[in-house]
Design a protein around this motif. Sequence first.
Motif, PDB file in Angstrom:
ATOM      1  N   ILE B 114      31.629  24.165  34.162  1.00 26.66           N
ATOM      2  CA  ILE B 114      33.015  24.668  34.097  1.00 26.66           C
ATOM      3  C   ILE B 114      33.874  23.721  33.254  1.00 26.66           C
ATOM      4  O   ILE B 114      34.687  24.167  32.432  1.00 26.66           O
ATOM      5  CB  ILE B 114      33.600  24.814  35.522  1.00 26.66           C
ATOM      6  N   PHE B 117      33.205  24.300  29.640  1.00 25.77           N
ATOM      7  CA  PHE B 117      33.919  25.495  29.165  1.00 25.77           C
ATOM      8  C   PHE B 117      35.395  25.164  28.937  1.00 25.77           C
ATOM      9  O   PHE B 117      35.974  25.553  27.914  1.00 25.77           O
ATOM     10  CB  PHE B 117      33.785  26.622  30.189  1.00 25.77           C
ATOM     11  N   LEU B 146      38.354  33.207  20.217  1.00 22.78           N
ATOM     12  CA  LEU B 146      37.219  34.118  20.050  1.00 22.78           C
ATOM     13  C   LEU B 146      36.248  33.585  18.999  1.00 22.78           C
ATOM     14  O   LEU B 146      35.033  33.636  19.169  1.00 22.78           O
ATOM     15  CB  LEU B 146      37.709  35.520  19.659  1.00 22.78           C
ATOM     16  N   GLN B 147      36.823  33.075  17.901  1.00 23.81           N
ATOM     17  CA  GLN B 147      35.958  32.566  16.834  1.00 23.81           C
ATOM     18  C   GLN B 147      35.237  31.292  17.258  1.00 23.81           C
ATOM     19  O   GLN B 147      34.159  30.983  16.734  1.00 23.81           O
ATOM     20  CB  GLN B 147      36.782  32.298  15.574  1.00 23.81           C
ATOM     21  N   PHE B 149      33.974  30.655  20.197  1.00 18.90           N
ATOM     22  CA  PHE B 149      32.846  30.910  21.100  1.00 18.90           C
ATOM     23  C   PHE B 149      31.765  31.710  20.383  1.00 18.90           C
ATOM     24  O   PHE B 149      31.494  32.858  20.693  1.00 18.90           O
ATOM     25  CB  PHE B 149      33.324  31.630  22.369  1.00 18.90           C
ATOM     26  N   VAL B 150      31.198  31.074  19.371  1.00 21.98           N
ATOM     27  CA  VAL B 150      30.131  31.711  18.602  1.00 21.98           C
ATOM     28  C   VAL B 150      28.803  31.164  19.098  1.00 21.98           C
ATOM     29  O   VAL B 150      28.642  29.966  19.289  1.00 21.98           O
ATOM     30  CB  VAL B 150      30.293  31.411  17.100  1.00 21.98           C
ATOM     31  N   PHE B 151      27.877  32.066  19.339  1.00 22.71           N
ATOM     32  CA  PHE B 151      26.545  31.679  19.795  1.00 22.71           C
ATOM     33  C   PHE B 151      25.880  30.776  18.764  1.00 22.71           C
ATOM     34  O   PHE B 151      25.990  31.053  17.577  1.00 22.71           O
ATOM     35  CB  PHE B 151      25.715  32.956  20.010  1.00 22.71           C
ATOM     36  N   LEU B 155      27.636  27.791  24.400  1.00 22.91           N
ATOM     37  CA  LEU B 155      26.684  28.081  25.478  1.00 22.91           C
ATOM     38  C   LEU B 155      25.745  26.893  25.681  1.00 22.91           C
ATOM     39  O   LEU B 155      25.454  26.491  26.819  1.00 22.91           O
ATOM     40  CB  LEU B 155      25.889  29.344  25.138  1.00 22.91           C
ATOM     41  N   GLU B 158      27.545  24.136  27.585  1.00 24.44           N
ATOM     42  CA  GLU B 158      27.693  24.374  29.024  1.00 24.44           C
ATOM     43  C   GLU B 158      26.354  24.287  29.765  1.00 24.44           C
ATOM     44  O   GLU B 158      26.284  23.694  30.847  1.00 24.44           O
ATOM     45  CB  GLU B 158      28.344  25.741  29.256  1.00 24.44           C
ATOM     46  N   LEU B 159      25.324  24.858  29.173  1.00 21.67           N
ATOM     47  CA  LEU B 159      24.016  24.812  29.831  1.00 21.67           C
ATOM     48  C   LEU B 159      23.470  23.384  29.890  1.00 21.67           C
ATOM     49  O   LEU B 159      22.879  22.972  30.886  1.00 21.67           O
ATOM     50  CB  LEU B 159      23.028  25.737  29.104  1.00 21.67           C
TER      51      LEU B 159
END
Lengths: 174, 182
Positions: B114, B117, B146-147, B149-151, B155, B158-159
């Motif tokens: 969290i 993030f 939005l831009q 948080f691009v894969f 991710l 956070e992981l």
Amino acid sequence: MVAKSTFYGVSVLLVAMLVISSVVAIAYYNDYQRQLSVNDHQSTELQHFISRYGAVLQANILIDFGNGTRDWYNATEVQPGWNLYTLTLAVTNGNVNSTCCEFGSHLVTGIYGVQNQINQNKAWLVWTYNTTSSWQPAQEGADLINVYNDSVFAWTFCSYSPSTGNPECPIGTP
Amino acid sequence: MGNTRNIAVVAVFTAAVVGSDFALAPYANFKLMDVTVFLVAYVFGFRQGAAVAVLSETIWSVVSPWGFAGAFTPFLVGGELLFAVAGWGASRVWGKDGRALSPTALFIGATLAICAFAWDFEANAANALIATWPDTSLSQVIVYELQGFVFPTPLAHELWDFVLGAVFAPAAIVAMPRVRRA
């Protein structure tokens, strides 16, 4: 009674799962939007080229099975850059057998299941047509024959001279 | 004596963070900074954790291979302080459970995820602020979010923090006070 620390822990775990799944969703949304944008761009470019170079080209092709069946595919839409082999694949929906590519071109061995009969000197032969010299046996393989607007071609299944390779069958006027 | 120990704790862990940052520089978003700041605050208290966060993030903002972070630095430091707050808060709730992948370990991992993030969210907002100031609007911030948080970058962040929190942190929580007593 659940301990307060366990309650906090489970809450945090749930929020973390929500956060991670949200990040995956946002990333997927971003990727989807980017692909949409790329597709829009390419579609616009394609429209631009079509308006600039004319829509699609049209060509005519005859497939003569040598048994009286003659199928004409007139005003077939083709794209700039196609060759006769591509056009043949398109009009027959891929019902073409061939080997590739001993002389820089596919050698067509069958169309719609009618196969070359080498022992009887019968094969699929290519013809080109123009108003000056009418039908002429093609001098090169189908891959090497470019298709232009209003081009006319023919495939005929007929006998040929084993010594010269020239067709020994007449072909009617288009 | 207490001050000396505190200074030593901050110095050692700040050096460890900056050193590991350099070692992991080729792997963007795989850093030990988050979990280290969290652990220092968890074991030694908020002030020590915050000190490690401020010092290590400030040093990294200046000497990082990607150049000086400039106006972005205060936002990076502010984001890192979240881990110190979380570490201090978590220690008050869950105490000293040293078993990897135990429920407590998973809770700590979730807390770190969290925080990661929140760090990404804050960093994206900071990017929007710096890039569009003084004409910043809410819609621009949303676009930057939005831009941002691009894969797979956020991710992975956070992981990675979750895994470190669930596997590595519990062992460290038990080991670090023993080192302090030795």
